[in-house]
Design a protein around this motif. Structure first.
Motif, PDB file in Angstrom:
ATOM      1  N   GLU A 149     -30.765  48.522 -18.585  1.00 36.05           N
ATOM      2  CA  GLU A 149     -31.612  47.968 -17.677  1.00 36.05           C
ATOM      3  C   GLU A 149     -31.577  47.994 -16.655  1.00 36.05           C
ATOM      4  O   GLU A 149     -32.087  48.170 -15.843  1.00 36.05           O
ATOM      5  N   ALA A 150     -30.744  47.520 -15.890  1.00 33.50           N
ATOM      6  CA  ALA A 150     -30.014  47.407 -14.837  1.00 33.50           C
ATOM      7  C   ALA A 150     -30.379  48.922 -13.909  1.00 33.50           C
ATOM      8  O   ALA A 150     -30.652  49.062 -12.334  1.00 33.50           O
ATOM      9  N   PHE A 151     -29.644  50.097 -14.866  1.00 34.31           N
ATOM     10  CA  PHE A 151     -29.601  51.192 -14.331  1.00 34.31           C
ATOM     11  C   PHE A 151     -30.992  52.061 -13.494  1.00 34.31           C
ATOM     12  O   PHE A 151     -31.211  52.292 -13.073  1.00 34.31           O
TER      13      PHE A 151
ATOM     14  N   ASN B 285     -19.508  48.700 -10.968  1.00 35.56           N
ATOM     15  CA  ASN B 285     -18.450  48.202 -11.551  1.00 35.56           C
ATOM     16  C   ASN B 285     -18.918  48.492 -12.858  1.00 35.56           C
ATOM     17  O   ASN B 285     -18.100  47.930 -13.809  1.00 35.56           O
ATOM     18  N   MET B 286     -20.423  48.561 -12.965  1.00 34.69           N
ATOM     19  CA  MET B 286     -21.051  48.495 -14.511  1.00 34.69           C
ATOM     20  C   MET B 286     -20.018  49.523 -14.389  1.00 34.69           C
ATOM     21  O   MET B 286     -20.318  49.781 -16.650  1.00 34.69           O
ATOM     22  N   LEU B 287     -20.317  50.614 -14.461  1.00 38.05           N
ATOM     23  CA  LEU B 287     -19.502  51.535 -14.787  1.00 38.05           C
ATOM     24  C   LEU B 287     -18.212  51.964 -15.267  1.00 38.05           C
ATOM     25  O   LEU B 287     -17.281  52.289 -17.152  1.00 38.05           O
ATOM     26  N   GLY B 288     -17.778  51.119 -14.051  1.00 36.62           N
ATOM     27  CA  GLY B 288     -16.092  50.668 -14.967  1.00 36.62           C
ATOM     28  C   GLY B 288     -15.867  50.010 -15.949  1.00 36.62           C
ATOM     29  O   GLY B 288     -15.087  49.928 -17.167  1.00 36.62           O
ATOM     30  N   GLU B 289     -17.066  48.641 -16.250  1.00 37.25           N
ATOM     31  CA  GLU B 289     -17.031  48.228 -17.729  1.00 37.25           C
ATOM     32  C   GLU B 289     -17.028  49.127 -18.587  1.00 37.25           C
ATOM     33  O   GLU B 289     -16.746  49.173 -20.058  1.00 37.25           O
ATOM     34  N   GLU B 290     -18.641  49.724 -18.223  1.00 37.57           N
ATOM     35  CA  GLU B 290     -18.903  50.532 -20.258  1.00 37.57           C
ATOM     36  C   GLU B 290     -17.171  51.548 -20.270  1.00 37.57           C
ATOM     37  O   GLU B 290     -17.794  51.591 -20.944  1.00 37.57           O
ATOM     38  N   GLN B 291     -16.972  52.536 -19.114  1.00 42.79           N
ATOM     39  CA  GLN B 291     -16.444  53.783 -19.827  1.00 42.79           C
ATOM     40  C   GLN B 291     -15.086  52.856 -19.871  1.00 42.79           C
ATOM     41  O   GLN B 291     -14.015  53.546 -20.544  1.00 42.79           O
ATOM     42  N   PHE B 292     -14.756  52.253 -19.352  1.00 41.95           N
ATOM     43  CA  PHE B 292     -13.142  51.159 -19.437  1.00 41.95           C
ATOM     44  C   PHE B 292     -12.890  50.300 -20.231  1.00 41.95           C
ATOM     45  O   PHE B 292     -11.979  49.765 -21.439  1.00 41.95           O
ATOM     46  N   LEU B 293     -14.203  48.806 -20.151  1.00 45.19           N
ATOM     47  CA  LEU B 293     -13.676  48.277 -21.209  1.00 45.19           C
ATOM     48  C   LEU B 293     -14.593  47.383 -22.829  1.00 45.19           C
ATOM     49  O   LEU B 293     -13.708  47.616 -23.611  1.00 45.19           O
ATOM     50  N   TYR B 294     -15.256  47.917 -22.393  1.00 50.75           N
ATOM     51  CA  TYR B 294     -17.092  48.215 -23.500  1.00 50.75           C
ATOM     52  C   TYR B 294     -15.918  48.906 -24.591  1.00 50.75           C
ATOM     53  O   TYR B 294     -16.106  48.392 -25.691  1.00 50.75           O
ATOM     54  N   PRO B 295     -15.337  49.880 -24.495  1.00 51.47           N
ATOM     55  CA  PRO B 295     -14.864  50.870 -25.519  1.00 51.47           C
ATOM     56  C   PRO B 295     -13.720  49.793 -26.454  1.00 51.47           C
ATOM     57  O   PRO B 295     -13.395  50.411 -27.868  1.00 51.47           O
ATOM     58  N   ALA B 296     -12.730  49.473 -25.542  1.00 49.24           N
ATOM     59  CA  ALA B 296     -12.166  48.994 -25.917  1.00 49.24           C
ATOM     60  C   ALA B 296     -12.333  47.323 -27.196  1.00 49.24           C
ATOM     61  O   ALA B 296     -11.018  46.925 -27.114  1.00 49.24           O
ATOM     62  N   MET B 297     -13.947  47.072 -26.800  1.00 50.10           N
ATOM     63  CA  MET B 297     -14.587  45.736 -27.057  1.00 50.10           C
ATOM     64  C   MET B 297     -14.554  45.992 -27.586  1.00 50.10           C
ATOM     65  O   MET B 297     -15.465  45.265 -29.030  1.00 50.10           O
ATOM     66  N   ASP B 298     -15.877  47.080 -28.263  1.00 49.04           N
ATOM     67  CA  ASP B 298     -16.488  47.513 -29.636  1.00 49.04           C
ATOM     68  C   ASP B 298     -16.272  46.866 -30.842  1.00 49.04           C
ATOM     69  O   ASP B 298     -17.233  46.092 -31.572  1.00 49.04           O
ATOM     70  N   PHE B 299     -14.917  47.043 -31.512  1.00 51.23           N
ATOM     71  CA  PHE B 299     -14.877  46.476 -32.567  1.00 51.23           C
ATOM     72  C   PHE B 299     -14.864  45.250 -32.877  1.00 51.23           C
ATOM     73  O   PHE B 299     -14.462  44.210 -33.574  1.00 51.23           O
ATOM     74  N   ILE B 300     -13.955  44.551 -31.377  1.00 45.70           N
ATOM     75  CA  ILE B 300     -14.563  43.269 -31.811  1.00 45.70           C
ATOM     76  C   ILE B 300     -15.028  42.470 -31.639  1.00 45.70           C
ATOM     77  O   ILE B 300     -15.237  41.165 -32.219  1.00 45.70           O
ATOM     78  N   ASP B 301     -16.258  42.819 -30.396  1.00 46.27           N
ATOM     79  CA  ASP B 301     -18.057  41.669 -31.235  1.00 46.27           C
ATOM     80  C   ASP B 301     -18.212  43.048 -30.742  1.00 46.27           C
ATOM     81  O   ASP B 301     -18.940  42.734 -29.337  1.00 46.27           O
ATOM     82  N   GLU B 302     -18.895  43.722 -31.376  1.00 47.64           N
ATOM     83  CA  GLU B 302     -19.682  44.973 -31.248  1.00 47.64           C
ATOM     84  C   GLU B 302     -21.475  43.586 -30.525  1.00 47.64           C
ATOM     85  O   GLU B 302     -22.110  44.929 -29.993  1.00 47.64           O
TER      86      GLU B 302
END
Length: 142
Positions: free
Chosen positions: A70-72, A41-58
Motif C-alpha cells: 500500500e505504501a509503494f 527500509n521496506m525493501l530491506g525488510e521484505e527481502q531479508f527479514l520477512y522471508p526468515a519470519m514467514d514460517f513463524i508468524d505468517e
C-alpha cells in the motif's frame, strides 16, 4: 555484532523515517529524502527479514507486506501528482499514518522484531543486518 543488533538498526531507521515524515508534513521539500529512506527500509525488510519470519508468524508478515504494498502504491500515485494539490497532501498524510502503524506492528512488544529475536540465530541476524546495510549503501546517498 551482538544478538539483537539488527532490530536496533531497524528501530533507529524507523525513528529517522518517522522524523523525516513529520518534517515532510510541515515542509514537503523533505519528501524525496523521506521516500528514499522509507523505500530502502521496506525493501530491506521484505527481502531479508520477512522471508526468515514467514514460517513463524505468517499472518503478521502478510500484514506488514500488505502495508508495504500500500505504501509503494501510494508513493507511485504521488509521483503523478503536484505537491501543491490537496490530493497529494492527503496522500502524504495517509502514507505517514500507514508508516507509523507499520512500524508499531514491527516494534511493539511481541511484535515482529520480538518474535524474530526469539527464533533467529545471531548468525542469521548478522546476515540480515549485513545484507540490509549493503542495500542501504546502494540505494541511499552517503
Amino acid at each position: 555484532m551482538a544478538k539483537g543488533d539488527v532490530y536496533k538498526v531497524f528501530k533507529k531507521d524507523h525513528a529517522h523515517i518517522k522524523k523525516l515524515f513529520n518534517e515532510t508534513l510541515r515542509d514537503t521539500s523533505k519528501y524525496p529524502e523521506a521516500r528514499r529512506e522509507l523505500e530502502a527500509n521496506m525493501l530491506g525488510e521484505e527481502q531479508f527479514l520477512y522471508p526468515a519470519m514467514d514460517f513463524i508468524d505468517e499472518d503478521m508478515v502478510n500484514e506488514t507486506k500488505r502495508e508495504n504494498e500500500e505504501a509503494f502504491r501510494t508513493m507511485a500515485r504521488m509521483k503523478n501528482m503536484n505537491e501543491e494539490d490537496r490530493e497529494w497532501v492527503d496522500s502524504l498524510r495517509r502514507l505517514n499514518d500507514l508508516v507509523v502503524h507499520h512500524m508499531e506492528i514491527e516494534e511493539k512488544e511481541n511484535g515482529l522484531f520480538d518474535k524474530a529475536s526469539e527464533v533467529l540465530s545471531e548468525e542469521a541476524e548478522e546476515d540480515i543486518l549485513h545484507l540490509y546495510n549493503e542495500l542501504k549503501a546502494e540505494n541511499l546517498p552517503p
